[in-house]
Design a protein around this motif. Structure first.
Motif, PDB file in Angstrom:
ATOM      1  N   GLN A  72      -3.351   1.713  -7.403  1.00  0.00           N
ATOM      2  CA  GLN A  72      -4.621   2.436  -7.347  1.00  0.00           C
ATOM      3  C   GLN A  72      -4.387   3.932  -7.511  1.00  0.00           C
ATOM      4  O   GLN A  72      -3.395   4.486  -7.036  1.00  0.00           O
ATOM      5  N   THR A  75       0.827  -1.206   0.000  1.00  0.00           N
ATOM      6  CA  THR A  75       0.000   0.000   0.000  1.00  0.00           C
ATOM      7  C   THR A  75       0.863   1.259   0.000  1.00  0.00           C
ATOM      8  O   THR A  75       2.069   1.209   0.263  1.00  0.00           O
ATOM      9  N   ILE A  90      -4.031   3.588   0.054  1.00  0.00           N
ATOM     10  CA  ILE A  90      -4.487   3.023  -1.212  1.00  0.00           C
ATOM     11  C   ILE A  90      -3.622   1.816  -1.542  1.00  0.00           C
ATOM     12  O   ILE A  90      -2.497   1.685  -1.059  1.00  0.00           O
ATOM     13  N   ARG A  91      -4.154   0.930  -2.369  1.00  0.00           N
ATOM     14  CA  ARG A  91      -3.379  -0.220  -2.811  1.00  0.00           C
ATOM     15  C   ARG A  91      -2.357   0.208  -3.862  1.00  0.00           C
ATOM     16  O   ARG A  91      -2.557   1.211  -4.563  1.00  0.00           O
TER      17      ARG A  91
END
Length: 268
Positions: free
Chosen positions: A125, A99, A121-122
């Motif tokens: 992403q 992440t 966020i990943r």
């Protein structure tokens, strides 16, 4: 040319022991302990989900959902008088849990308070651009894209800002080598002279700590000075330290190592 690939488990096997140093946590206080922050938090939590909040080093930190960022900053700007976005960027936690942590530093001049908004966020992403709310986000979002590879949806010009547009890799990722990768070593040679000049020029050395006393074109190590362009054999005798050219400088006494004094007393 081989494209650079991130190394596995780089945080557990860092080349430098302090490269991924995690500093001790400073004390945290409850957000309700500050009257101004408590009211701001109440206003935000009444309309959006707040996952965590606390006061650290005199400023409040709030964790929200990534999808709420535009609405939260709009609320802070229009209703809570946090009219300045002073900083925004990302933190690479890919090796930990794949992440990124995104943060926005908000300032209220009327309240004399700072709030840091955060969310995760990943890897891969995108985030929502807040450039329409704060013009300062324009270059910050481009820098985040350039350095971390994180795109901002609806940004008016989502291009690199520091590195060349055709650069490969993102220099602030923790997996990116400190002195650059293979692409970085040959980028300027290939761009200016072409790949056919590689054997003649050689790769670019980006290690600023590297010292080659035999390089008489770009560097001369103190104590082994030679005129520019001198052919080096490796058997040059060590020279005495001299900090001025012959003739010296007007009104300045030439330095003599034998007459120098080392001051050991810091109070002197």
């Amino acid at each position: 040319m081989r494209a650079y690939k991130p190394k596995d488990n780089v945080q557990a096997k860092a080349y430098y022991t302090d490269r991924f140093y995690v500093s001790p946590q400073v004390p945290r206080q409850d957000a309700a302990s500050d009257e101004v922050f408590a009211k701001d938090l109440e206003a935000i939590s009444s309309k959006f989900t707040v996952n965590d909040s606390y006061i650290e080093v005199g400023q409040m930190v709030i964790y929200i959902n990534a999808s709420d960022i535009y609405g939260v900053l709009e609320l802070m700007r229009d209703e809570l008088t946090y009219t300045q976005l002073t900083e925004m960027s990302a933190i690479d936690w890919i090796a930990k849990d794949n992440t990124f942590e995104i943060f926005y530093q908000m300032l209220s001049m009327t309240k004399r308070k700072r709030i840091r908004i955060k969310y995760s966020i990943r890897n891969g992403q995108a985030v929502d651009s807040v450039e329409k709310l704060f013009r300062s986000a324009d270059w910050s979002e481009r820098e985040m894209f350039d350095m971390f590879g994180i795109e901002a949806n609806n940004h008016p010009f989502m291009k690199r800002i520091l590195m060349p547009y055709d650069w490969q890799g993102n220099p602030l990722l923790k997996t990116y080598p400190l002195i650059g990768d293979e692409f970085a070593a040959w980028y300027e040679v290939d761009k200016i002279y072409g790949k056919e000049a590689r054997e003649i020029i050689g790769p670019e050395l980006r290690d600023t700590a590297r010292i080659d006393r035999y390089d008489s074109e770009r560097f001369a190590l103190l104590g082994h000075e030679v005129p520019k362009g001198t052919k080096i054999t490796g058997n040059e005798p060590k020279t005495e330290k001299a900090y001025q050219e012959e003739g010296g400088v007007f009104l300045i006494k030439k330095y003599d190592k034998d007459e120098s004094t080392i001051v050991d007393d810091p109070q002197r």
